[in-house]
Scaffold this motif. Sequence first.
Motif, PDB file in Angstrom:
ATOM      1  N   LYS A   1       7.290  16.617  52.463  1.00 43.28           N
ATOM      2  CA  LYS A   1       7.144  18.069  52.616  1.00 43.28           C
ATOM      3  C   LYS A   1       8.506  18.735  52.762  1.00 43.28           C
ATOM      4  CE  LYS A   1       3.891  18.017  55.867  1.00 43.28           C
ATOM      5  NZ  LYS A   1       2.912  18.526  56.855  1.00 43.28           N
ATOM      6  N   GLU A   2       9.422  18.077  53.460  1.00 42.73           N
ATOM      7  CA  GLU A   2      10.786  18.599  53.582  1.00 42.73           C
ATOM      8  C   GLU A   2      11.496  18.545  52.237  1.00 42.73           C
ATOM      9  OE1 GLU A   2      12.630  20.126  55.996  1.00 42.73           O
ATOM     10  OE2 GLU A   2      10.622  20.361  56.801  1.00 42.73           O
ATOM     11  N   GLN A   3      11.197  17.491  51.447  1.00 42.59           N
ATOM     12  CA  GLN A   3      11.776  17.407  50.110  1.00 42.59           C
ATOM     13  C   GLN A   3      11.271  18.547  49.226  1.00 42.59           C
ATOM     14  OE1 GLN A   3      10.634  13.465  48.879  1.00 42.59           O
ATOM     15  NE2 GLN A   3      12.432  12.493  49.783  1.00 42.59           N
ATOM     16  N   ALA A   4       9.989  18.878  49.349  1.00 44.73           N
ATOM     17  CA  ALA A   4       9.422  19.993  48.578  1.00 44.73           C
ATOM     18  C   ALA A   4      10.104  21.291  48.950  1.00 44.73           C
ATOM     19  CB  ALA A   4       7.919  20.086  48.821  1.00 44.73           C
ATOM     20  N   ARG A   5      10.330  21.497  50.230  1.00 43.67           N
ATOM     21  CA  ARG A   5      11.039  22.678  50.716  1.00 43.67           C
ATOM     22  C   ARG A   5      12.408  22.781  50.043  1.00 43.67           C
ATOM     23  NH1 ARG A   5      11.330  25.494  55.927  1.00 43.67           N
ATOM     24  NH2 ARG A   5      13.462  26.018  56.432  1.00 43.67           N
ATOM     25  N   PHE A   6      13.098  21.663  49.971  1.00 38.15           N
ATOM     26  CA  PHE A   6      14.427  21.618  49.352  1.00 38.15           C
ATOM     27  C   PHE A   6      14.341  21.956  47.862  1.00 38.15           C
ATOM     28  CE2 PHE A   6      17.335  18.932  46.852  1.00 38.15           C
ATOM     29  CZ  PHE A   6      18.556  19.430  47.270  1.00 38.15           C
ATOM     30  N   HIS A   7      13.382  21.369  47.153  1.00 39.25           N
ATOM     31  CA  HIS A   7      13.278  21.580  45.710  1.00 39.25           C
ATOM     32  C   HIS A   7      12.864  23.016  45.375  1.00 39.25           C
ATOM     33  CE1 HIS A   7      14.186  17.569  44.332  1.00 39.25           C
ATOM     34  NE2 HIS A   7      13.305  17.045  45.150  1.00 39.25           N
ATOM     35  N   ILE A   8      12.003  23.619  46.200  1.00 37.42           N
ATOM     36  CA  ILE A   8      11.625  25.015  45.971  1.00 37.42           C
ATOM     37  C   ILE A   8      12.848  25.916  46.136  1.00 37.42           C
ATOM     38  CG2 ILE A   8      10.296  26.959  46.902  1.00 37.42           C
ATOM     39  CD1 ILE A   8       8.039  24.950  47.484  1.00 37.42           C
ATOM     40  N   LYS A   9      13.669  25.617  47.132  1.00 37.59           N
ATOM     41  CA  LYS A   9      14.900  26.391  47.330  1.00 37.59           C
ATOM     42  C   LYS A   9      15.839  26.244  46.136  1.00 37.59           C
ATOM     43  CE  LYS A   9      15.146  26.492  52.381  1.00 37.59           C
ATOM     44  NZ  LYS A   9      15.948  26.102  53.554  1.00 37.59           N
ATOM     45  N   ILE A  10      15.990  25.019  45.650  1.00 32.44           N
ATOM     46  CA  ILE A  10      16.856  24.765  44.495  1.00 32.44           C
ATOM     47  C   ILE A  10      16.379  25.568  43.293  1.00 32.44           C
ATOM     48  CG2 ILE A  10      17.536  23.031  42.789  1.00 32.44           C
ATOM     49  CD1 ILE A  10      19.093  22.838  45.388  1.00 32.44           C
ATOM     50  N   PHE A  11      15.057  25.573  43.068  1.00 32.84           N
ATOM     51  CA  PHE A  11      14.486  26.310  41.941  1.00 32.84           C
ATOM     52  C   PHE A  11      14.768  27.804  42.069  1.00 32.84           C
ATOM     53  CE2 PHE A  11      10.968  28.552  39.863  1.00 32.84           C
ATOM     54  CZ  PHE A  11      11.029  27.998  38.588  1.00 32.84           C
ATOM     55  N   LEU A  12      14.538  28.356  43.251  1.00 32.05           N
ATOM     56  CA  LEU A  12      14.739  29.787  43.462  1.00 32.05           C
ATOM     57  C   LEU A  12      16.209  30.180  43.409  1.00 32.05           C
ATOM     58  CD1 LEU A  12      12.058  30.375  46.182  1.00 32.05           C
ATOM     59  CD2 LEU A  12      12.174  31.538  43.998  1.00 32.05           C
ATOM     60  N   LEU A  13      17.066  29.332  43.937  1.00 33.20           N
ATOM     61  CA  LEU A  13      18.500  29.631  43.870  1.00 33.20           C
ATOM     62  C   LEU A  13      18.981  29.663  42.422  1.00 33.20           C
ATOM     63  CD1 LEU A  13      19.770  27.519  46.893  1.00 33.20           C
ATOM     64  CD2 LEU A  13      19.827  30.012  46.691  1.00 33.20           C
ATOM     65  N   GLY A  14      18.384  28.813  41.579  1.00 34.23           N
ATOM     66  CA  GLY A  14      18.712  28.847  40.161  1.00 34.23           C
ATOM     67  C   GLY A  14      18.306  30.165  39.527  1.00 34.23           C
ATOM     68  N   LEU A  15      17.118  30.671  39.911  1.00 34.49           N
ATOM     69  CA  LEU A  15      16.663  31.966  39.405  1.00 34.49           C
ATOM     70  C   LEU A  15      17.586  33.087  39.866  1.00 34.49           C
ATOM     71  CD1 LEU A  15      12.768  31.954  39.803  1.00 34.49           C
ATOM     72  CD2 LEU A  15      14.110  31.686  37.723  1.00 34.49           C
ATOM     73  N   ILE A  16      17.968  33.041  41.135  1.00 33.60           N
ATOM     74  CA  ILE A  16      18.833  34.084  41.688  1.00 33.60           C
ATOM     75  C   ILE A  16      20.191  34.078  40.983  1.00 33.60           C
ATOM     76  CG2 ILE A  16      20.096  34.830  43.761  1.00 33.60           C
ATOM     77  CD1 ILE A  16      17.664  33.771  45.370  1.00 33.60           C
ATOM     78  N   GLU A  17      20.714  32.894  40.726  1.00 34.59           N
ATOM     79  CA  GLU A  17      21.999  32.796  40.029  1.00 34.59           C
ATOM     80  C   GLU A  17      21.880  33.329  38.607  1.00 34.59           C
ATOM     81  OE1 GLU A  17      25.914  32.369  39.553  1.00 34.59           O
ATOM     82  OE2 GLU A  17      24.797  32.107  41.412  1.00 34.59           O
ATOM     83  N   SER A  18      20.732  33.079  37.982  1.00 38.22           N
ATOM     84  CA  SER A  18      20.492  33.602  36.644  1.00 38.22           C
ATOM     85  C   SER A  18      20.470  35.125  36.654  1.00 38.22           C
ATOM     86  CB  SER A  18      19.160  33.072  36.106  1.00 38.22           C
ATOM     87  OG  SER A  18      18.818  33.691  34.885  1.00 38.22           O
ATOM     88  N   VAL A  19      19.763  35.707  37.627  1.00 38.59           N
ATOM     89  CA  VAL A  19      19.716  37.163  37.757  1.00 38.59           C
ATOM     90  C   VAL A  19      21.103  37.723  38.033  1.00 38.59           C
ATOM     91  CG1 VAL A  19      18.878  39.047  39.228  1.00 38.59           C
ATOM     92  CG2 VAL A  19      17.301  37.282  38.452  1.00 38.59           C
ATOM     93  N   HIS A  20      21.864  37.023  38.849  1.00 39.73           N
ATOM     94  CA  HIS A  20      23.227  37.447  39.163  1.00 39.73           C
ATOM     95  C   HIS A  20      24.055  37.542  37.889  1.00 39.73           C
ATOM     96  CE1 HIS A  20      27.253  36.556  41.412  1.00 39.73           C
ATOM     97  NE2 HIS A  20      27.103  37.832  41.185  1.00 39.73           N
ATOM     98  N   GLY A  21      23.885  36.558  36.995  1.00 39.78           N
ATOM     99  CA  GLY A  21      24.637  36.572  35.748  1.00 39.78           C
ATOM    100  C   GLY A  21      24.187  37.663  34.792  1.00 39.78           C
ATOM    101  N   LEU A  22      22.876  37.954  34.796  1.00 36.27           N
ATOM    102  CA  LEU A  22      22.341  38.987  33.902  1.00 36.27           C
ATOM    103  C   LEU A  22      22.676  40.397  34.370  1.00 36.27           C
ATOM    104  CD1 LEU A  22      18.798  37.501  33.197  1.00 36.27           C
ATOM    105  CD2 LEU A  22      20.663  37.719  31.551  1.00 36.27           C
TER     106      LEU A  22
END
Length: 294
Positions: free
Chosen positions: A153-174
């Motif tokens: 469950k802690e690993q899932a928490r980590f992976h969800i954060k990684i996924f969202l941070l990738g989206l945020i970085e993408s938005v930052h670039g756009l």
Amino acid sequence: MGGLKKLEIKKNIQKGEDKNLSFRVFDLTAENLKEYLKPHKKDHFCIIVMENGTLQVHIEEKIHFLKVGKISVIFPEQVHFISNISENLKGKIILFEEILFCSDILKNELSTYNVNLSTQLNCTILSPEDFEQGLHTIKIIKEIYQKPSLIKKEQARFHIKIFLLGLIESVHGLHPIIYKETADKPIYVRFKKLLNQHYKQERTVQYYAGKLAITSKKLNSITKKHCGETAIQAIHNRILMEIKRQLMFSDLSHKEIAFDLGFNSPSALNKFVKAKLKETPTELQQELAQMYNA
């Protein structure tokens, strides 16, 4: 808001042990979208990832057309529904509680990113390479969901954060202009937070300037720099957004909406809407109904 269903993550249970999890992962199918067809809010985040097919997601006043490679993040309390689902739909739905991500990331470490972030994440797209990497991350999250444990469950928490941070970085670039760092960006972020908390009771620039320990002139300068409108325009637009939201999705009368939003009478609400939009609340309600029933 009366008459508007609020979906809770604890109700999205496909197997008994799910009640102990703060996240869910489902296949994106017409069957799993049944409860999304009418306007509602959630007490949790929802991510829609498109692998095939198309659909439209209506979030507040905007309609987003989702197709292959697009991702929609719907924030808690955003009124939304889904329409025009194609037959060849394929993808994933991820639900997760606010505390899992937002409370410690968006509200603290990335607070300067958080100006208009929800609007940008409502519909975004990754590069083909990043999208494939995102699908791999979602596959890991789904595998954990199917066989969870305390550590996983802690690993899932980590992976969800990684996924969202990738989206945020993408938005930052756009949208690099939106996120250009300036010394007064934190003040603008605080103003937006204060406005969301107090717009029903406090409608003067002087109030918010006082809370921020700056002059009204300085606050106007900051808001014009970061969102292209004066502080009073930002205040009025926040009120208008809530008026539209309640006219669209609640069963409250105009009198009840007026008093809920701090107007001293229905005529005061009518005067405010007329001054801003050149139409009455009734006319606005009819216009919004046509838009959402089209």
